[in-house]
Design a protein around this motif. Structure first.
Motif, PDB file in Angstrom:
ATOM      1  N   HIS A   4       0.811  -1.222   0.000  1.00 44.21           N
ATOM      2  CA  HIS A   4       0.000   0.000   0.000  1.00 44.21           C
ATOM      3  C   HIS A   4       0.845   1.274   0.000  1.00 44.21           C
ATOM      4  O   HIS A   4       0.392   2.327   0.453  1.00 44.21           O
ATOM      5  N   VAL A   5       2.048   1.188  -0.511  1.00 46.33           N
ATOM      6  CA  VAL A   5       2.919   2.366  -0.612  1.00 46.33           C
ATOM      7  C   VAL A   5       2.589   3.148  -1.872  1.00 46.33           C
ATOM      8  O   VAL A   5       2.259   2.568  -2.915  1.00 46.33           O
ATOM      9  N   MET A   6       2.678   4.460  -1.799  1.00 46.25           N
ATOM     10  CA  MET A   6       2.582   5.313  -2.983  1.00 46.25           C
ATOM     11  C   MET A   6       3.878   6.095  -3.131  1.00 46.25           C
ATOM     12  O   MET A   6       4.285   6.824  -2.216  1.00 46.25           O
ATOM     13  N   VAL A   7       4.517   5.934  -4.295  1.00 43.07           N
ATOM     14  CA  VAL A   7       5.765   6.621  -4.603  1.00 43.07           C
ATOM     15  C   VAL A   7       5.461   7.714  -5.617  1.00 43.07           C
ATOM     16  O   VAL A   7       4.901   7.452  -6.680  1.00 43.07           O
ATOM     17  N   ASN A  64      -0.596   6.840   3.266  1.00 47.17           N
ATOM     18  CA  ASN A  64      -1.392   6.709   2.040  1.00 47.17           C
ATOM     19  C   ASN A  64      -2.864   6.503   2.414  1.00 47.17           C
ATOM     20  O   ASN A  64      -3.469   5.467   2.123  1.00 47.17           O
ATOM     21  N   SER A  65      -3.437   7.493   3.065  1.00 46.49           N
ATOM     22  CA  SER A  65      -4.773   7.346   3.655  1.00 46.49           C
ATOM     23  C   SER A  65      -5.857   7.169   2.589  1.00 46.49           C
ATOM     24  O   SER A  65      -6.808   6.402   2.795  1.00 46.49           O
ATOM     25  N   ILE A  66      -5.735   7.858   1.470  1.00 45.48           N
ATOM     26  CA  ILE A  66      -6.754   7.715   0.421  1.00 45.48           C
ATOM     27  C   ILE A  66      -6.740   6.291  -0.124  1.00 45.48           C
ATOM     28  O   ILE A  66      -7.788   5.638  -0.262  1.00 45.48           O
ATOM     29  N   GLY A  67      -5.557   5.785  -0.419  1.00 43.08           N
ATOM     30  CA  GLY A  67      -5.460   4.412  -0.907  1.00 43.08           C
ATOM     31  C   GLY A  67      -5.970   3.406   0.106  1.00 43.08           C
ATOM     32  O   GLY A  67      -6.649   2.438  -0.248  1.00 43.08           O
TER      33      GLY A  67
END
Length: 263
Positions: free
Chosen positions: A161-164, A191-194
Motif C-alpha cells: 500500500h505504498v505510494m511513490v 497513504n490514507s486515500i489508498g
C-alpha cells in the motif's frame, strides 16, 4: 486464434481462447494461460510463464536474458500471474541463479516503457506507471503504486500500500502504508486515500499514523522509535508488520522530511 503471421514454437503450451496477434514470436519453453491476449510485435522468450486473462501490448519483450554480467546461461524464468496488463514496450528480464525467476503478480498494471530487471518479485495489484526502471533483486509488495519515471535501486524493498511520487529515486526501503516523495526521498505521510479505498477503517488508519508519527516525527532514531512503539502501542497485525519490515531492512528505511538523525 493464433494469427498466421505469428511465429509460435510448436512446443509452447498455449491455453484455450488465447489470442496471438501478427508478428509476435513465442519460443518453445513458454506457457500461456487461457483467455490471455498477446498483441502484435511481442517477443516471448524461453522460460516465460503467463497466467490467465492477461493482456500483453505491442513491443513488449518478456524473459530476455538478464543484463547482469554474472549471468552464466542458467535456466531461469519469468512468472506472471493472472489478469495482469502489460502495456507497450515493457521489458521483463528472466532471473539468475540468485533467485531463479523474476515474478510479476496477479491483477497488476505495468504501464508503457517500464523495465523490470532480473530476480525482482512484484506481488499482486501493483501499478508501475510509465517509464519506471526497476533494478535487479527489488521486492514490491501488494497494492504498491510507483509513479512515472521513478527509478528503484537494486535490492530495495517497497512495502504494501505504498505510494511513490512520480520521478522519485528510490535508494532506501519504503515501509508499508506510506507515501514518499522529494529528493532525497523522504516520508510524505500515510497513504490514507489508498487505504480507505481498500477498506481500512478510520481507526486503523489512525493507528498506522500513530506508529509512523513515532518513526518519522518524534525526533527519534529508528532504534528509539521501535522501542517506543513496542512499549506504548498495542500489538496488532499492522504494527507488527511495520516493525518487522523496519527491523529486517538491511538498506535502511527512508527518512522523515528534514530528518538527519542516524541509528
Amino acid at each position: 486464434m493464433i494469427h498466421q503471421l505469428a511465429a509460435v514454437d510448436k512446443r509452447a503450451k498455449i491455453g484455450n481462447n488465447v489470442v496471438v496477434e501478427p508478428f509476435t514470436t513465442i519460443a518453445g519453453d513458454v506457457e500461456i494461460g487461457e483467455g490471455t491476449w498477446i498483441g502484435p510485435n511481442v517477443t516471448i522468450m524461453d522460460g516465460t510463464r503467463i497466467g490467465k486473462n492477461c493482456k500483453i501490448f505491442p513491443g513488449t519483450v518478456i524473459a530476455a536474458i538478464p543484463q547482469d554480467l554474472k549471468y552464466e546461461g542458467e535456466n531461469t524464468q519469468v512468472i506472471i500471474g493472472n489478469s495482469t496488463t502489460i502495456r507497450e514496450n515493457v521489458t521483463i528480464n528472466k532471473g539468475t541463479k540468485a533467485l531463479g525467476y523474476t515474478q510479476v503478480g496477479s491483477h497488476c498494471l505495468i504501464m508503457a516503457n517500464v523495465h523490470i530487471a532480473h530476480d525482482c518479485v512484484i506481488r499482486d495489484h501493483v501499478v508501475l506507471v510509465y517509464g519506471c526502471g526497476i533494478a535487479g533483486h527489488v521486492e514490491i509488495d501488494d497494492y504498491a503504486f510507483i509513479g512515472g519515471l521513478s527509478a528503484v535501486h537494486q535490492f530495495s524493498r517497497i512495502g504494501k500500500h505504498v505510494m511513490v511520487s512520480g520521478g522519485t529515486l528510490v535508494r532506501k526501503d519504503i515501509p508499508p502504508y506510506i507515501k514518499v516523495a522529494r529528493e532525497p526521498i523522504s516520508y510524505a505521510g500515510i497513504n490514507s486515500i489508498g487505504l480507505r479505498r481498500r477498506g481500512f477503517s478510520n481507526d486503523k488508519i489512525y493507528e498506522i499514523q500513530s506508529i509512523y508519527r513515532a518513526v518519522f516525527q518524534m525526533k527519534k532514531n529508528t532504534t528509539q522509535a521501535i522501542e517506543y512503539i513496542e512499549k506504548e502501542l498495542l500489538p496488532t497485525a499492522e504494527r507488527d508488520e511495520i516493525l518487522g519490515f523496519i527491523q529486517n531492512s538491511p538498506r535502511g528505511i527512508v527518512k522523515g522530511y528534514g530528518t538527519s538523525s542516524k541509528d
